[in-house]
Design an enzyme around this catalytic site. Structure first.
Site, PDB file in Angstrom:
ATOM      1  N   GLY A 167       0.825  -1.209   0.000  1.00  0.00           N
ATOM      2  CA  GLY A 167       0.000   0.000   0.000  1.00  0.00           C
ATOM      3  C   GLY A 167       0.854   1.252   0.000  1.00  0.00           C
TER       4      GLY A 167
ATOM      5  N   THR B 260       0.948   3.524  -2.345  1.00  0.00           N
ATOM      6  CA  THR B 260       0.461   4.553  -3.269  1.00  0.00           C
ATOM      7  C   THR B 260      -0.214   5.729  -2.570  1.00  0.00           C
ATOM      8  OG1 THR B 260      -1.616   3.353  -3.482  1.00  0.00           O
ATOM      9  CG2 THR B 260       0.062   2.904  -5.156  1.00  0.00           C
ATOM     10  N   ALA B 261      -0.372   5.669  -1.271  1.00  0.00           N
ATOM     11  CA  ALA B 261      -1.109   6.739  -0.578  1.00  0.00           C
ATOM     12  C   ALA B 261      -0.778   6.714   0.909  1.00  0.00           C
ATOM     13  CB  ALA B 261      -2.621   6.540  -0.766  1.00  0.00           C
TER      14      ALA B 261
ATOM     15  N   PHE C 293      -0.304   6.324   4.763  1.00  0.00           N
ATOM     16  CA  PHE C 293       0.786   5.843   5.622  1.00  0.00           C
ATOM     17  C   PHE C 293       1.896   5.187   4.800  1.00  0.00           C
ATOM     18  CE2 PHE C 293      -2.505   4.669   9.201  1.00  0.00           C
ATOM     19  CZ  PHE C 293      -2.867   6.007   9.310  1.00  0.00           C
TER      20      PHE C 293
ATOM     21  N   TYR D  17     -14.797  -4.051   9.815  1.00  0.00           N
ATOM     22  CA  TYR D  17     -13.472  -3.403   9.803  1.00  0.00           C
ATOM     23  C   TYR D  17     -12.778  -3.637  11.148  1.00  0.00           C
ATOM     24  CZ  TYR D  17      -9.745   0.005   9.682  1.00  0.00           C
ATOM     25  OH  TYR D  17      -8.493   0.595   9.742  1.00  0.00           O
TER      26      TYR D  17
ATOM     27  N   GLU E  13      -6.281   9.078   2.586  1.00  0.00           N
ATOM     28  CA  GLU E  13      -7.412   8.778   1.688  1.00  0.00           C
ATOM     29  C   GLU E  13      -8.390   7.773   2.320  1.00  0.00           C
ATOM     30  OE1 GLU E  13      -5.872   7.577  -2.117  1.00  0.00           O
ATOM     31  OE2 GLU E  13      -4.716   9.414  -2.326  1.00  0.00           O
TER      32      GLU E  13
HETATM   33  P1  NDP Z   1      -5.110   5.118   2.349  1.00  0.00           P
HETATM   34  O1  NDP Z   1      -6.465   4.878   1.794  1.00  0.00           O
HETATM   35  O2  NDP Z   1      -4.543   6.483   2.260  1.00  0.00           O
HETATM   36  O3  NDP Z   1      -4.077   4.068   1.717  1.00  0.00           O
HETATM   37  C1  NDP Z   1      -4.410   2.706   1.620  1.00  0.00           C
HETATM   38  C2  NDP Z   1      -3.357   1.960   0.821  1.00  0.00           C
HETATM   39  O4  NDP Z   1      -3.746   0.567   0.775  1.00  0.00           O
HETATM   40  C3  NDP Z   1      -3.235   2.450  -0.607  1.00  0.00           C
HETATM   41  O5  NDP Z   1      -1.884   2.506  -0.976  1.00  0.00           O
HETATM   42  C4  NDP Z   1      -3.946   1.380  -1.414  1.00  0.00           C
HETATM   43  O6  NDP Z   1      -3.342   1.203  -2.700  1.00  0.00           O
HETATM   44  C5  NDP Z   1      -3.679   0.128  -0.566  1.00  0.00           C
HETATM   45  N1  NDP Z   1      -4.676  -0.915  -0.840  1.00  0.00           N
HETATM   46  C6  NDP Z   1      -5.979  -0.944  -0.475  1.00  0.00           C
HETATM   47  N2  NDP Z   1      -6.584  -2.034  -0.978  1.00  0.00           N
HETATM   48  C7  NDP Z   1      -5.643  -2.705  -1.690  1.00  0.00           C
HETATM   49  C8  NDP Z   1      -5.650  -3.900  -2.461  1.00  0.00           C
HETATM   50  N3  NDP Z   1      -6.758  -4.661  -2.614  1.00  0.00           N
HETATM   51  N4  NDP Z   1      -4.511  -4.285  -3.070  1.00  0.00           N
HETATM   52  C9  NDP Z   1      -3.398  -3.549  -2.953  1.00  0.00           C
HETATM   53  N5  NDP Z   1      -3.300  -2.416  -2.215  1.00  0.00           N
HETATM   54  C10 NDP Z   1      -4.433  -1.993  -1.606  1.00  0.00           C
HETATM   55  O7  NDP Z   1      -5.221   4.658   3.892  1.00  0.00           O
HETATM   56  P2  NDP Z   1      -4.175   4.777   5.127  1.00  0.00           P
HETATM   57  O8  NDP Z   1      -2.830   5.091   4.652  1.00  0.00           O
HETATM   58  O9  NDP Z   1      -4.798   5.651   6.130  1.00  0.00           O
HETATM   59  O10 NDP Z   1      -4.280   3.289   5.699  1.00  0.00           O
HETATM   60  C11 NDP Z   1      -3.211   2.386   5.684  1.00  0.00           C
HETATM   61  C12 NDP Z   1      -3.493   1.293   6.693  1.00  0.00           C
HETATM   62  O11 NDP Z   1      -3.638   1.865   7.981  1.00  0.00           O
HETATM   63  C13 NDP Z   1      -4.762   0.492   6.444  1.00  0.00           C
HETATM   64  O12 NDP Z   1      -4.517  -0.859   6.759  1.00  0.00           O
HETATM   65  C14 NDP Z   1      -5.765   1.105   7.404  1.00  0.00           C
HETATM   66  O13 NDP Z   1      -6.773   0.190   7.775  1.00  0.00           O
HETATM   67  C15 NDP Z   1      -4.864   1.453   8.565  1.00  0.00           C
HETATM   68  N6  NDP Z   1      -5.338   2.497   9.459  1.00  0.00           N
HETATM   69  C16 NDP Z   1      -5.745   3.726   8.984  1.00  0.00           C
HETATM   70  C17 NDP Z   1      -6.183   4.694   9.872  1.00  0.00           C
HETATM   71  C18 NDP Z   1      -6.688   6.028   9.430  1.00  0.00           C
HETATM   72  O14 NDP Z   1      -7.446   6.664  10.193  1.00  0.00           O
HETATM   73  N7  NDP Z   1      -6.297   6.534   8.269  1.00  0.00           N
HETATM   74  C19 NDP Z   1      -6.147   4.463  11.322  1.00  0.00           C
HETATM   75  C20 NDP Z   1      -5.729   3.134  11.688  1.00  0.00           C
HETATM   76  C21 NDP Z   1      -5.315   2.214  10.793  1.00  0.00           C
HETATM   77  P3  NDP Z   1      -4.133   1.098  -4.100  1.00  0.00           P
HETATM   78  O15 NDP Z   1      -5.475   1.737  -3.895  1.00  0.00           O
HETATM   79  O16 NDP Z   1      -3.255   1.811  -5.080  1.00  0.00           O
HETATM   80  O17 NDP Z   1      -4.214  -0.368  -4.370  1.00  0.00           O
HETATM   81  C1  8X3 Z   2      -9.042   3.638  11.305  1.00  0.00           C
HETATM   82  C2  8X3 Z   2      -9.373   4.338  12.563  1.00  0.00           C
HETATM   83  O1  8X3 Z   2     -11.239   4.952  14.137  1.00  0.00           O
HETATM   84  O2  8X3 Z   2     -11.651   5.227  11.761  1.00  0.00           O
HETATM   85  O3  8X3 Z   2      -8.531   2.380  11.570  1.00  0.00           O
HETATM   86  O4  8X3 Z   2     -11.593   3.032  12.723  1.00  0.00           O
HETATM   87  S1  8X3 Z   2     -11.037   4.375  12.801  1.00  0.00           S
END
Ligand code: NDP
Ligand code: 8X3
Length: 256
Positions: A13, A15-16, A18, A155, A191
């Site tokens: 992941g 591309t966006a 974290f 989730y 995102e």
């Molecule tokens: P973003 O949506 O900004 O980034 C998500 C990344 O996951 C993208 O690079 C996307 O790449 C990749 N991804 C999603 N689905 C797929 C797939 N099927 N195959 C390959 N790559 C995939 O989210 P965050 O950076 O915020 O989240 C990253 C992680 O942190 C996740 O696991 C999320 O659950 C977790 N998290 C996020 C929080 C938040 O509040 N933002 C808090 C706690 C945890 P692409 O679309 O190019 O495939």
């Molecule tokens: C993402 C944080 O609080 O939106 O994992 O579920 S929350």
């Protein structure tokens, strides 16, 4: 020119959010990084930004595709093969409806990405770490894996799995110098919410408005900190929230 002794991280992941921030952070610290994602153009742009293919290797794949994960991460090119760190970051939430109104396809997508994707990458790369007697797996859990909220249903379940799987890996790796860490962020602006709300950017923005949420750089800092501690130190879990967020507490309301 890339340092041939540079450590190698695989960050899913990339591309966006974290994943992109963590990639930038590790490259800045002299690491080489393999990034994965479905959006090829974004992978290539990040590769160009950070020094080209000697420093960043890109793999375009869907984490739900077991064969693709096994094939691509199981046959990384020379210079990226000896993976020191796997960051299982790719993941998503879809929807915020109560369980009785959710879309089963969304549930399956979350299970397939957040659980099975983590399993595929880990099972592919862990044997090499065991063989080389060094390595670190850092998983992206969430506060949602510990603290329930309405509409979090599946989730939250996937992130609870990730938390327990991380501890299970620690148990299996007992006696080996391989570290496992579960990073559990709270409200963080990326995102993530645009995806969760199916492209509704206004709804996503309003979730963060005035709350000074965590940023992807904050999470990259946590991940880098855990990875850069002396090798005898294992951070089991990092739970991190913005100051503006706290536990909802217990509520009671009249039954309808
Ligand atoms: P973003 O949506 O900004 O980034 C998500 C990344 O996951 C993208 O690079 C996307 O790449 C990749 N991804 C999603 N689905 C797929 C797939 N099927 N195959 C390959 N790559 C995939 O989210 P965050 O950076 O915020 O989240 C990253 C992680 O942190 C996740 O696991 C999320 O659950 C977790 N998290 C996020 C929080 C938040 O509040 N933002 C808090 C706690 C945890 P692409 O679309 O190019 O495939
Ligand atoms: C993402 C944080 O609080 O939106 O994992 O579920 S929350």
């Amino acid at each position: 020119m890339a340092d041939r002794q540079a450590k190698v991280a695989v960050i899913t992941g990339g591309t966006a959010g974290f994943g992109a921030a963590t990639t930038r952070r590790f490259v800045r610290e002299g690491w080489k990084v393999v990034i994965t994602g479905r959006r090829e153009q974004r992978l290539e742009e990040l590769q160009q930004e950070l020094g080209g293919p000697d420093v960043v290797h890109t793999v375009t794949l869907d984490m739900r595709d077991r064969a693709a994960v096994e094939r691509s991460l199981g046959s990384l090119p020379a210079g990226f093969r000896d993976v020191d760190l796997l960051v299982n970051n790719a993941g998503l939430a879809l929807g915020i409806e109560p369980a009785w109104a959710c879309d089963m396809d969304d549930w399956e997508t979350m299970v397939d990405t957040n659980i099975k994707g983590v399993l595929y990458a880990t099972r592919t790369l862990l044997p090499g770490m065991v063989e080389r007697n060094r390595g670190h797996v850092i998983n992206l859990g969430s506060v949602a894996g510990s603290h329930p909220y309405p509409g979090g249903n599946v989730y939250m379940g996937t992130k609870a799995f990730v938390k327990q799987f991380s501890m299970g890996l620690r148990a299996d790796l007992f006696g080996k110098p391989i570290r496992v860490t579960n990073v559990e962020p709270g409200l963080s602006e990326s995102e993530f919410s645009v995806v969760r709300f199916r492209g509704d950017k206004d709804k996503a923005d309003s979730l963060y408005e005035g709350k000074n949420p965590l940023t992807p750089d904050d999470i990259a800092e946590c991940i880098h900190w855990a990875a850069s501690l002396p090798p005898h130190v294992n951070i089991n879990r990092i739970e991190v929230m913005p100051v503006s967020q706290s536990f909802a507490g217990l509520h009671a309301k009249p039954t309808e």
